[in-house]
Design an enzyme around this catalytic site. Structure first.
Site, short mmCIF file in Angstrom:
data_model
loop_
_atom_site.label_atom_id
_atom_site.label_comp_id
_atom_site.label_asym_id
_atom_site.label_seq_id
_atom_site.Cartn_x
_atom_site.Cartn_y
_atom_site.Cartn_z
N ASP A 33 16.94 133.29 15.37
CA ASP A 33 15.45 133.22 15.33
C ASP A 33 15.21 133.56 13.71
O ASP A 33 14.96 135.02 13.31
CB ASP A 33 14.65 134.09 16.09
CG ASP A 33 14.22 133.20 17.48
OD1 ASP A 33 14.90 132.06 17.60
OD2 ASP A 33 13.46 133.63 18.27
N GLU A 83 17.28 137.54 16.32
CA GLU A 83 16.38 137.37 15.39
C GLU A 83 16.31 138.71 14.45
O GLU A 83 16.56 139.77 14.65
CB GLU A 83 15.05 137.66 16.33
CG GLU A 83 13.68 137.66 15.73
CD GLU A 83 12.49 137.65 16.45
OE1 GLU A 83 12.50 136.81 17.52
OE2 GLU A 83 11.65 138.38 15.97
N HIS A 88 14.02 141.57 15.00
CA HIS A 88 14.13 142.50 16.14
C HIS A 88 15.36 143.18 15.79
O HIS A 88 15.64 144.49 16.07
CB HIS A 88 14.80 141.61 17.38
CG HIS A 88 13.73 140.74 18.09
ND1 HIS A 88 14.04 139.90 19.11
CD2 HIS A 88 12.43 140.52 17.65
CE1 HIS A 88 12.82 139.18 19.47
NE2 HIS A 88 11.79 139.77 18.65
N ASP A 128 4.01 127.29 26.58
CA ASP A 128 3.27 126.69 25.51
C ASP A 128 2.92 125.23 25.64
O ASP A 128 2.16 124.65 24.71
CB ASP A 128 4.42 126.71 24.63
CG ASP A 128 4.94 128.10 24.00
OD1 ASP A 128 4.31 129.11 24.41
OD2 ASP A 128 6.11 128.42 23.72
N HIS A 132 8.34 127.71 25.11
CA HIS A 132 8.10 128.40 26.32
C HIS A 132 7.38 127.32 27.30
O HIS A 132 6.72 126.47 26.92
CB HIS A 132 7.43 129.44 26.33
CG HIS A 132 7.84 130.75 25.53
ND1 HIS A 132 7.69 130.84 24.18
CD2 HIS A 132 8.44 131.83 25.85
CE1 HIS A 132 7.90 131.90 23.71
NE2 HIS A 132 8.64 132.64 24.65
C1 XLS Z 1 9.43 138.02 21.19
C2 XLS Z 1 10.45 136.96 21.01
C3 XLS Z 1 10.06 135.74 21.72
C4 XLS Z 1 11.24 134.91 22.03
C5 XLS Z 1 10.95 133.91 23.04
O1 XLS Z 1 9.39 139.14 20.41
O2 XLS Z 1 10.72 136.77 19.69
O3 XLS Z 1 9.30 134.79 20.96
O4 XLS Z 1 11.94 134.34 21.02
O5 XLS Z 1 10.49 134.32 24.22
CA CA Z 2 12.49 135.52 18.93
CA CA Z 3 9.66 138.04 17.54
#
Ligand code: XLS
Ligand code: CA
Ligand code: CA
Length: 438
Positions: A296, A268, A271, A104, A101
């Site tokens: 992810d 991800e 998620h 970061d 990001h």
């Molecule tokens: C948050 C997300 C974040 C994204 C990038 O839950 O996983 O880390 O991957 O903004």
């Molecule tokens: Ca993520």
């Molecule tokens: Ca996450």
């Protein structure tokens, strides 16, 4: 450049029998699997935020891990020390990509112009490191959820002025991503969602989010970004309801607003489970929509209702993930470890253990997924299950050459259908177990 991780030289493959905590047990980068090396199948990436920034703070307690890397936090010296430490770490592990990001990389100032100048400096520094090490950028993104001015969202904000700041951050993060040669650019919908419909106009907010994404595509292409944009679905957290709920919702959003040519999905694992799906389900939905872009790679805890971002250790999940990825012909993106150590795992050694665990889990998943495909029984069963659509009336249905009346006439002729056949779930599950544990 200082040595930040002097307790380990290079993490090497030593095989499943090794007891060396700083060796890979399964990730053997040059081993060929289904015609490609492990390294080609698994473009692993480090997430700048978890590995180099996050120090273990949570809602109940302060930092447990020292991520100062010998510098004073909040300074550009610290930002540079992070780069040095990050590149040393990636080189020692053989990680070839990183994700970031904007905030970061550098401390954020109250004045966006100051932050942007800092980003110019740090990306110059990172570019040099990339050149000397061969390490590349997988994707960049803008953090449009931490700063209090984004409390009502970024693209979905109620404030036109805040919307300008969201646009400014996307523009700068795209500049940085292009400068660093990133393969992709991610939109994770931070606070793009709502708490109550009493104060929210969903349609208005979705239109504004789509407009911001369209502007990002136009700008990105104009500065030479040829990679994929990604939406990263997540159903909740921080908002009660996040607009990019899951892969199906995000795919429909992209199509509805005409963004599907430029966007894919970054799926991800954690998620997926938060959305009440399996990781495999989300990958399949992305793949059948032609939108399986990047992953992810992490793992949640099904007993907890939030995003725990564990380093992945579930080999079954990793196997089914790689099964989907292999079937889809691979990723255009990579496997980003959006994962953090547990708060008490607070030493630099723990950071290595997290990555070794994650890389080995996906390497083992790759080997097992390849075995499932080579074994062929699961795929053969699946094909046989739909065989009634291969000829006769079934084939005509598939070709779209039949009417409702003709189908009804066929049913009348048959009087009752033959049994559709067993789903054989337990048989199939036992095949997977016998492959996983042989
Ligand atoms: C948050 C997300 C974040 C994204 C990038 O839950 O996983 O880390 O991957 O903004
Ligand atoms: Ca993520
Ligand atoms: Ca996450």
């Amino acid at each position: 450049m200082g040595i930040y991780f002097d307790f380990v030289d290079k993490v090497r493959f030593e095989g499943p029998g090794s007891k060396n905590p700083f060796a890979f047990k399964f990730y053997d980068r040059d081993r060929a699997v289904l015609g490609k090396t492990m390294r080609e199948h698994l473009p692993f990436a480090l997430a700048w935020w978890h590995s180099l920034v996050n120090s273990g703070t949570d809602m109940f307690g302060a930092a447990t891990a020292d991520k100062s890397f010998g510098a004073v936090p909040g300074t550009m010296e610290h930002a540079c020390a992070r780069v040095d430490a990050g590149f040393e770490f990636m080189q020692k592990l053989g990680i070839e990509y990183f994700c970031f990001h904007d905030v970061d990389l550098v401390p954020e100032d109250d004045d966006i112009n100051v932050t942007n100048a800092r980003l110019d400096r740090i990306t110059d520094y990172i570019s040099k490191k990339m050149k000397s090490t061969g390490i590349k950028c997988l994707w960049g993104t803008a953090n449009m959820f931490s700063n209090p001015h984004f409390m009502n969202g970024a693209g979905s904000t109620n404030s036109a002025a805040v919307y300008c700041f969201a646009a400014a951050q996307v523009k700068k993060a795209l500049d940085c991503t292009v400068k660093l040669g990133g393969r992709g650019y991610v939109f994770w919908g931070g606070r793009e969602g709502y708490e109550t419909l009493l104060n929210t106009d969903i349609q208005f907010e979705l239109e504004n989010i789509a407009a911001l994404m369209k502007m990002a595509v136009v700008y990105g292409r104009s500065i030479g970004f040829t990679g994929d944009f990604y939406i990263e679905p997540k159903p909740k957290e921080p908002m009660k309801h996040q607009y990019d709920f899951d892969a199906a919702t995000a795919a429909a959003f992209l199509r509805y607003y005409g963004l599907e040519k430029d966007f894919k999905l970054n799926i991800e694992a954690n998620h997926a489970t938060l959305a009440g799906h399996t990781f495999q389900h989300e990958l399949r939905i992305a793949a059948i929509n032609g939108m399986l872009g990047s992953i992810d790679a992490n793992q949640g805890d099904t007993l907890l209702g939030w995003d725990t971002d564990h380093f992945p250790f579930d080999v079954y999940e990793a196997t089914m993930c790689l099964y989907e990825v292999l079937k889809a012909g691979g990723l255009t993106g990579g496997f980003n470890f959006d994962a953090k150590n547990r708060r008490p795992s607070c030493t630099p050694e723990d950071l290595f253990h997290g990555f070794i665990l994650g890389m080995d889990t996906f390497a083992l998943g790759l080997l097992k997924a390849a075995e499932i495909i080579e074994d062929g029984r699961v795929d053969t069963f699946l094909k046989k299950r739909y065989a009634s659509f291969e000829s006769g009336i079934g084939a005509r249905i598939r070709r779209g050459e039949i009417t409702l009346e003709e189908l009804a006439a066929e049913a009348a002729k048959l009087k009752e259908p033959p049994p559709p056949g067993s789903g054989c779930q337990e048989y199939l599950e036992s095949i997977i177990n016998s492959i996983l544990f042989r």
